[in-house]
Design an enzyme around this catalytic site. Sequence first.
Site, PDB file in Angstrom:
ATOM      1  N   LYS A 179       0.844  -1.191   0.000  1.00  0.00           N
ATOM      2  CA  LYS A 179       0.000   0.000   0.000  1.00  0.00           C
ATOM      3  C   LYS A 179       0.885   1.248   0.000  1.00  0.00           C
ATOM      4  O   LYS A 179       1.909   1.289   0.685  1.00  0.00           O
ATOM      5  CB  LYS A 179      -0.908  -0.037   1.235  1.00  0.00           C
ATOM      6  CG  LYS A 179      -1.941   1.072   1.317  1.00  0.00           C
ATOM      7  CD  LYS A 179      -2.815   0.843   2.547  1.00  0.00           C
ATOM      8  CE  LYS A 179      -3.842   1.938   2.754  1.00  0.00           C
ATOM      9  NZ  LYS A 179      -4.678   1.686   3.961  1.00  0.00           N
ATOM     10  N   SER A 230      -9.501   2.146   2.811  1.00  0.00           N
ATOM     11  CA  SER A 230      -8.315   2.794   2.264  1.00  0.00           C
ATOM     12  C   SER A 230      -7.336   1.816   1.637  1.00  0.00           C
ATOM     13  O   SER A 230      -6.538   2.206   0.789  1.00  0.00           O
ATOM     14  CB  SER A 230      -7.618   3.635   3.339  1.00  0.00           C
ATOM     15  OG  SER A 230      -6.997   2.844   4.314  1.00  0.00           O
ATOM     16  N   SER A 264     -10.058  -0.605   7.341  1.00  0.00           N
ATOM     17  CA  SER A 264      -9.405  -0.374   6.052  1.00  0.00           C
ATOM     18  C   SER A 264      -8.587  -1.543   5.525  1.00  0.00           C
ATOM     19  O   SER A 264      -8.075  -1.476   4.420  1.00  0.00           O
ATOM     20  CB  SER A 264      -8.525   0.878   6.122  1.00  0.00           C
ATOM     21  OG  SER A 264      -9.330   2.032   6.046  1.00  0.00           O
TER      22      SER A 264
END
Length: 545
Positions: free
Chosen positions: A127, A207, A231
């Site tokens: 990420k 997210s 998330s």
Amino acid sequence: MRMRRVATLVAVLVAGSLLTGAPNPSAEAAGTAAGPGDSSSTGSPERLGVDLDTVTIPELQTRMAGGSLTSSALTTAYLRRIKTVDPKIHAVLRTDPTALRQAAASDARHRQGRARGPLDGIPVLLKDNVNTRGLPTTAGSQALAGSPPDTDAALVTRLRNAGAVLLGKTNLSEWANFRAAKPTSGWSAVGGQTHNPYVLDRNPCGSSAGSAAALAASLSQVAIGTETDGSIVCPAGMNGVVGHKPSLGLVSRAGVVPISAEQDTAGPMARNVTDAALTLSVLSGRDTSRLGTRDVSGARDVSGGLPEEPARPGTLRGERIGLWRLPSLGPKVDAVMTRTAERLRRAGAKVVEVTPPYQKRLAELEFPALLSEFHRDIDAYLDTRDGPSDLAGLIGFNRTHPAEQTCFAGQELFEQALAAPPTTDPGYKAMRAELKDLSRRSIDETMAAHRLDAIASPTNPPAWTTDCARGDNDVIPSSTPAAVAGYPSLSVPAGSVNELPVGLLLMAGDHQDGKLLSLGAAVEHRLDAWRAPRYLPSVGPDAAR
């Protein structure tokens, strides 16, 4: 002791995966690794000898140890697949130009009998809020799109030391969805909008959207996500993959763009629980730093609850699971939960219905506490990077850069955080203390009252249509108790509603990650719910109702 317990868990899960495979993929899923486009250019089973959709890390390592597969071939297959498939979903921001060199080094170690462990040669996506030395780390914002970080995040160092191939960075909801009051998940000014691979006009949630969508599309073997509240697990559920939010402090936060040290954690995401557990075994280690402040996880042995003899995957007999239905997510999701409970009962589990207490109060307290914590923690992080030096500077940057306003212009959470009481304020301290107490009691009391091994609930509703003007439709309360308590949670595929995946969220007590992963492997095996995405353009406005 911690490493021995993790090794025991991993050995049991690996044995199960080698005997039974990943969660019994359906016959029609075989040979679908190429997805849309020409299979000959995307690492198809014919060229690679494995199905990227369903192969597990133990199976890959067996092939590499025997010489019938190389990390270079596997990495090339994933890079080709990213090139061919990712234009449909926009999950991968950038690939690492050194990925093939990393793979070649792994191949040399395998030939010499010096492989470093289960992740040696395995491609991993990160990420884009996880610092990577020499590779942009932006949190999706143009404000951090200049110079890359000087150092790796602690978890990246662990992955490198384990021999993993860092394949690249995934898109995310900008600033981990902590900027606007009505954001659109999966959108960032750097990466644009990530789409759900199952139905392309639907949202990927949370997210860690890019990490989950990339895994659903088989663009990497595993990925790293981060979570403050939902998330990791919501994107996992909504994209039909596995996501594990570890206990707070089990994975270091150092070098990860923060929201709140009291709740933030990185964690593994994968297409099966075995791969998630193997990745956690590399990531885990007590967190002793958070940008110059105390270790909020406490100075304790993080091995607590990692079992010496975890249940064999596929075995649920005698397990007691509390089902928290959450009918607010709709009757079709509730029907998935009913079918799930029936399958678990047929496998020998005792399923009882529960409602964890204190949820209304948790919802009232969490957001104000996060505002104060974000101001403290983002200022500390920005001080380590080129660009705006603090939250006030970041707000000013967004006002003057049109790219930051192309989906939504709001930055209400930034502005509220700037005005929030400091974390030295007695009112804030009382609020966080109450949050910690009530969140832990909500799980502990429920599990004790019903003698439970875990609490289960729906991870997510069916994915909503992505709409910048409207924003998300994401009031999903199931992730909050474990997120606020710092307890582990794990989402595994449970079923679908009109092509849209729904996950089952499992929660357990403090630092019971090993037990939860073992139980999750058994649940995953029994439910057999994973299906490859079909990249449908739409399923109509009423599909999720």
